[in-house]
Design a protein around this motif. Structure first.
Motif, PDB file in Angstrom:
ATOM      1  N   CYS A 150       0.929  -1.057   0.229  1.00 34.00           N
ATOM      2  CA  CYS A 150      -0.018  -0.117  -0.021  1.00 34.00           C
ATOM      3  C   CYS A 150       1.009   1.337  -0.193  1.00 34.00           C
ATOM      4  O   CYS A 150       1.957   1.115   0.611  1.00 34.00           O
ATOM      5  N   PRO A 151       0.353   2.322  -0.702  1.00 33.20           N
ATOM      6  CA  PRO A 151       1.165   3.646  -0.367  1.00 33.20           C
ATOM      7  C   PRO A 151       1.101   4.108   0.815  1.00 33.20           C
ATOM      8  O   PRO A 151       0.407   3.941   1.779  1.00 33.20           O
ATOM      9  N   GLN A 179       2.301   9.483   0.678  1.00 29.72           N
ATOM     10  CA  GLN A 179       1.744   9.361  -0.748  1.00 29.72           C
ATOM     11  C   GLN A 179       0.342   9.580  -0.918  1.00 29.72           C
ATOM     12  O   GLN A 179      -0.194  10.221  -1.933  1.00 29.72           O
ATOM     13  N   LEU A 180      -0.394   9.165   0.136  1.00 27.33           N
ATOM     14  CA  LEU A 180      -1.859   9.212   0.030  1.00 27.33           C
ATOM     15  C   LEU A 180      -2.009  10.741   0.245  1.00 27.33           C
ATOM     16  O   LEU A 180      -2.958  11.308  -0.320  1.00 27.33           O
ATOM     17  N   TYR A 209      -1.249  12.532  -3.000  1.00 29.71           N
ATOM     18  CA  TYR A 209      -2.335  12.419  -3.899  1.00 29.71           C
ATOM     19  C   TYR A 209      -3.494  13.332  -3.499  1.00 29.71           C
ATOM     20  O   TYR A 209      -4.018  13.927  -4.682  1.00 29.71           O
ATOM     21  N   GLU A 241       2.966   8.703 -10.707  1.00 29.26           N
ATOM     22  CA  GLU A 241       2.794   8.482  -9.206  1.00 29.26           C
ATOM     23  C   GLU A 241       1.320   8.449  -9.150  1.00 29.26           C
ATOM     24  O   GLU A 241       0.668   7.577  -8.433  1.00 29.26           O
ATOM     25  N   ARG A 242       0.405   9.209  -9.961  1.00 34.13           N
ATOM     26  CA  ARG A 242      -0.837   9.171  -9.599  1.00 34.13           C
ATOM     27  C   ARG A 242      -1.599   7.907  -9.995  1.00 34.13           C
ATOM     28  O   ARG A 242      -2.396   7.480  -9.606  1.00 34.13           O
ATOM     29  N   ILE A 270      -0.971   5.127  -7.984  1.00 35.89           N
ATOM     30  CA  ILE A 270      -1.811   5.251  -6.760  1.00 35.89           C
ATOM     31  C   ILE A 270      -3.041   4.578  -7.315  1.00 35.89           C
ATOM     32  O   ILE A 270      -3.893   3.777  -6.405  1.00 35.89           O
ATOM     33  N   HIS A 297      -3.226   0.991  -7.412  1.00 31.97           N
ATOM     34  CA  HIS A 297      -3.406   0.220  -6.382  1.00 31.97           C
ATOM     35  C   HIS A 297      -4.831   0.426  -5.790  1.00 31.97           C
ATOM     36  O   HIS A 297      -5.456  -0.419  -5.312  1.00 31.97           O
ATOM     37  N   CYS A 349      -7.309   0.971   1.394  1.00 32.97           N
ATOM     38  CA  CYS A 349      -6.570   2.224   0.825  1.00 32.97           C
ATOM     39  C   CYS A 349      -7.615   3.157   0.186  1.00 32.97           C
ATOM     40  O   CYS A 349      -7.755   4.510   0.413  1.00 32.97           O
TER      41      CYS A 349
END
Length: 117
Positions: free
Chosen positions: A14-15, A19-20, A23, A32-33, A36, A39, A46
């Motif tokens: 998981c991020p 990172q969350l 985002y 990166e977006r 995520i 995921h 998440c």
């Protein structure tokens, strides 16, 4: 249990919290977006966390609130662990008490047996 509870996402794919947060705040580059979002399509936990973060209006304060909550949780866990220490019974004292009970019972039964005969 691990003494340091740094991040619940450390041992998963998981991020991270950062990172969350990035985002939600729109600080990630397109790659990166995409990672995520990919995921989030397969991870309900998440997705729920992200939904909760998105519902907060003052997103710039989230990081501070998370640190405060983490500190409070660690304080409570440490306090709970200190309170749950097992009672330290001294085995020698227990054995002495058992021996005294055995001797008293032996004397009682021998007195009772010899007084009848």
């Amino acid at each position: 249990m691990k003494a340091s509870f740094d991040d619940i996402f450390v041992t998963t794919d998981c991020p991270s919290q950062e990172q969350l947060l990035d985002y939600v705040q729109g600080k990630l580059n397109p790659e990166e977006r995409h990672a995520i979002e990919h995921h989030l399509a397969s991870c309900e936990m998440c997705s729920e966390a992200l939904e909760g973060l998105q519902s907060i209006h003052q997103k710039e304060k989230i990081s501070g609130w998370l640190q405060e909550m983490k500190g409070n949780m660690l304080h409570k866990l440490r306090k709970k662990n200190r309170q749950r220490r097992p009672v330290d019974f001294n085995i020698v004292q227990v054995l002495i008490i058992l021996a005294v009970i055995f001797i008293v019972l032996s004397l009682f039964f021998s007195y009772y047996y010899y007084s009848r005969h």
